[in-house]
Scaffold this motif. Structure first.
Motif, short mmCIF file in Angstrom:
data_model
loop_
_atom_site.label_atom_id
_atom_site.label_comp_id
_atom_site.label_asym_id
_atom_site.label_seq_id
_atom_site.Cartn_x
_atom_site.Cartn_y
_atom_site.Cartn_z
N GLY A 322 0.80 -1.20 0.00
CA GLY A 322 0.00 0.00 0.00
C GLY A 322 0.84 1.26 0.00
N PRO A 323 0.19 2.43 -0.10
CA PRO A 323 0.91 3.70 -0.11
C PRO A 323 1.77 3.90 1.14
CG PRO A 323 -1.37 4.03 -0.77
CD PRO A 323 -1.26 2.62 -0.28
N GLU A 324 1.36 3.29 2.26
CA GLU A 324 2.13 3.45 3.49
C GLU A 324 3.52 2.85 3.36
OE1 GLU A 324 -0.76 1.87 3.25
OE2 GLU A 324 -2.18 3.37 4.04
N ALA A 325 3.63 1.74 2.61
CA ALA A 325 4.94 1.13 2.41
C ALA A 325 5.82 2.04 1.56
CB ALA A 325 4.79 -0.24 1.75
N LEU A 326 5.24 2.61 0.51
CA LEU A 326 6.02 3.49 -0.37
C LEU A 326 6.46 4.74 0.37
CD1 LEU A 326 7.15 4.02 -3.16
CD2 LEU A 326 4.94 5.00 -3.82
N ALA A 327 5.67 5.18 1.34
CA ALA A 327 6.02 6.40 2.10
C ALA A 327 7.33 6.24 2.85
CB ALA A 327 4.89 6.75 3.07
N ARG A 328 7.78 5.01 3.07
CA ARG A 328 9.02 4.81 3.81
C ARG A 328 10.24 5.34 3.06
NH1 ARG A 328 6.81 -0.53 4.99
NH2 ARG A 328 8.37 -1.57 3.67
N VAL A 329 10.13 5.49 1.73
CA VAL A 329 11.30 5.97 0.98
C VAL A 329 11.65 7.41 1.36
CG1 VAL A 329 10.80 4.49 -1.00
CG2 VAL A 329 9.98 6.85 -1.00
N TRP A 330 10.70 8.15 1.94
CA TRP A 330 10.93 9.56 2.24
C TRP A 330 11.39 9.79 3.67
CZ3 TRP A 330 11.19 11.24 -2.33
CH2 TRP A 330 10.29 10.87 -3.32
N THR A 331 11.69 8.73 4.42
CA THR A 331 12.08 8.89 5.82
C THR A 331 13.54 9.31 5.99
OG1 THR A 331 12.52 6.51 5.99
CG2 THR A 331 10.32 7.28 6.64
N GLY A 332 14.37 9.11 4.98
CA GLY A 332 15.77 9.50 5.08
C GLY A 332 16.60 8.85 4.00
N PRO A 333 17.85 9.30 3.83
CA PRO A 333 18.70 8.75 2.76
C PRO A 333 18.89 7.24 2.86
CG PRO A 333 19.67 10.74 3.69
CD PRO A 333 18.51 10.39 4.56
N GLU A 334 18.92 6.73 4.10
CA GLU A 334 19.16 5.29 4.25
C GLU A 334 17.99 4.46 3.74
OE1 GLU A 334 16.82 6.82 7.54
OE2 GLU A 334 18.73 7.45 6.67
N ALA A 335 16.81 5.07 3.59
CA ALA A 335 15.64 4.35 3.10
C ALA A 335 15.51 4.36 1.59
CB ALA A 335 14.37 4.93 3.73
N LEU A 336 16.35 5.10 0.91
CA LEU A 336 16.28 5.14 -0.56
C LEU A 336 16.68 3.79 -1.15
CD1 LEU A 336 17.90 8.63 -1.23
CD2 LEU A 336 15.49 8.02 -1.57
N PRO A 337 16.04 3.37 -2.22
CA PRO A 337 16.47 2.12 -2.86
C PRO A 337 17.80 2.28 -3.57
CG PRO A 337 14.77 3.19 -4.17
CD PRO A 337 14.89 3.98 -2.90
N SER A 338 18.61 1.25 -3.48
CA SER A 338 19.85 1.22 -4.24
C SER A 338 19.52 0.96 -5.71
CB SER A 338 20.77 0.12 -3.71
OG SER A 338 20.19 -1.15 -3.97
#
Length: 356
Positions: A322-338
Motif C-alpha cells: 500500500g501507499p504506506e509502504a512506499l512512504a518509507r522511501v521519504w524517511t531519510g537517505p538510508e531508506a532510498l532504494p539502491s
C-alpha cells in the motif's frame, strides 16, 4: 489556460499528493510561471551557475605560467557556452520543470511552464491544450511536494553531486581526470587503463610529441561503448560512474513516484489523464533522428529507461504494502532504494519492512 488560472487546481492536487504520499505539505508552494524558451534557458543557467563555477575552479592549466589564469578563464567561458548550447537544444522539448538549484539553497525553487512548447505539443498530439497544461503542472507540483516534504532530499542529492564533482579534474585540453598525478604517470589510476586515454595524455605531456594512436582493438571498444550510450561512463571512469548510478537511482525514484502518484489520484482532478498519458508516452518514444542520436550520445536513453524502472518500483511496492509502504522511501537517505533494489523491489521491501 494561464498559469494563474491553473494554480487553484494544481494546489488542490498538491494537497491530494500530500495525503496519498504522507509527505507534509509546505505552507507555501512556488508560484506557477509561464515562460518562453529564452526564459527557461536563463532560469536553468542560473540554477547551474554554482556547478559551472565549481567545474571552472577545477580546470587545470597545462602550466603555471603567466597565461594560466587567462586560459582557465577562457576555458570556463567555453564550458559555459557548451552548456548553454545544450540547454538551448533541450529547451525545444521540455514542457515544464520544477527548477531546483541543488548546490545553492539561496536560489528559490521555481515552477516553470514552457508556453510555446505546450502549445506546439498539444497541436501535434491532438490533445486539449488546457488539459495538457494541467497534466504537466500537477506532475511538476508533485516534485515540489517531494522536495519540501522531505527536506533532506535536496541536501542528499547536492552532496552526491558535490562528491562527483570533487573527484574530477578538468584540463584545458578538455579531458576529465580523477587520478593522482603519480598514478597517471604510471598509467595505474583508478578507473583508467594503462594504454587508454590516460596513456595518450602521458605520451603527449612527457615527450612533447604528438600522442600515439590507440590500437584498433581499443578504438573499436571506445566506439562500441559510445554506440551503446556509455560515453559518459567511459569518460568518468568506473569509480565516478558508481556515484552517477546512485544519483540516477534517486532521480528514477523521484520521477517514478510522480508518475505513480499521478495515475493513482490524478484522474480525480483530470479525467482525461489516461489519454494524455498515452499521447505523451508516444511523444517520448517517437523522436526525430537528431534527438535519438543526442540522447544516445549523452546517455539520456538510459535515463528514460530508469525513470520507467522507478515507476515499476513504486507500483510494485504499493501493490505489496500500500501507499504506506512506499512512504518509507521519504524517511531519510538510508531508506532510498539502491540501483539494484530499484530493479528488485522485493529486496527493498525486505530491508525496510517494519517489524511486527
Amino acid at each position: 489556460m494561464r498559469a494563474a488560472s491553473v494554480e487553484p487546481l494544481a494546489y488542490d492536487f498538491a494537497r491530494r499528493v500530500s495525503t496519498y504520499s504522507g509527505l507534509e505539505l509546505p505552507a507555501e508552494l512556488p508560484a506557477l510561471e509561464a515562460v518562453d524558451r529564452p526564459g527557461w534557458i536563463a532560469a536553468n543557467l542560473k540554477s547551474m551557475r554554482p556547478l559551472l563555477e565549481t567545474l571552472t575552479e577545477r580546470i587545470e592549466a597545462p602550466s603555471a605560467g603567466p597565461l594560466s589564469g587567462p586560459l582557465r578563464s577562457a576555458s570556463g567561458f567555453l564550458l559555459g557556452a557548451q552548456v548553454g548550447a545544450l540547454t538551448g537544444m533541450l529547451s525545444q522539448r521540455v514542457l515544464g520543470q520544477y527548477d531546483l538549484a541543488l548546490l545553492d539553497k539561496r536560489v528559490p525553487p521555481r515552477l516553470l511552464l514552457l508556453a510555446p512548447n505546450l502549445a506546439l505539443t498539444a497541436r501535434n498530439l491532438g490533445v486539449d491544450r488546457d488539459e495538457l497544461v494541467l497534466w504537466v503542472t500537477i506532475h511538476e507540483i508533485t516534485h515540489a511536494v517531494q522536495f519540501s516534504g522531505a527536506p533532506w532530499l535536496r541536501d542528499h542529492l547536492g552532496g552526491l553531486l558535490r562528491e562527483l564533482i570533487g573527484g574530477l579534474q578538468v584540463t584545458i585540453a578538455g579531458r576529465g581526470s580523477q587520478e593522482h598525478p603519480d598514478d597517471i604517470a604510471t598509467g595505474n589510476g583508478g578507473g583508467g587503463s594503462g594504454n587508454g586515454a590516460d596513456g595518450l595524455r602521458d605520451d603527449a605531456e612527457a615527450g612533447g610529441r604528438w600522442p600515439k594512436l590507440p590500437d584498433p582493438a581499443e578504438l573499436r571498444e571506445y566506439v562500441e561503448r559510445a554506440r551503446r550510450g556509455e560515453l559518459l561512463r567511459l569518460t568518468l571512469g568506473e569509480d565516478r560512474w558508481q556515484l552517477v548510478e546512485r544519483i540516477q537511482a534517486v532521480m528514477s525514484l523521484i520521477e517514478g513516484h510522480a508518475e505513480h502518484t499521478m495515475d493513482a489520484i490524478g484522474a480525480e482532478v483530470l479525467p482525461s489523464l489516461p489519454r494524455l498519458r498515452a499521447a505523451l508516452n508516444h511523444r517520448r518514444e517517437v523522436r526525430s533522428l537528431p534527438w535519438r542520436v543526442l540522447e544516445r550520445f549523452l546517455g539520456l536513453e538510459l535515463k528514460l529507461r530508469q525513470y520507467a524502472e522507478g515507476r515499476r518500483f513504486c507500483d510494485a511496492v504499493v501493490d505489496d504494502g500500500g501507499p504506506e509502504a512506499l512512504a518509507r522511501v521519504w524517511t531519510g537517505p538510508e531508506a532510498l532504494p539502491s540501483p539494484a533494489e530499484l530493479q528488485a523491489p522485493e529486496q527493498w521491501l525486505a530491508r525496510t519492512r517494519l517489524p511486527i
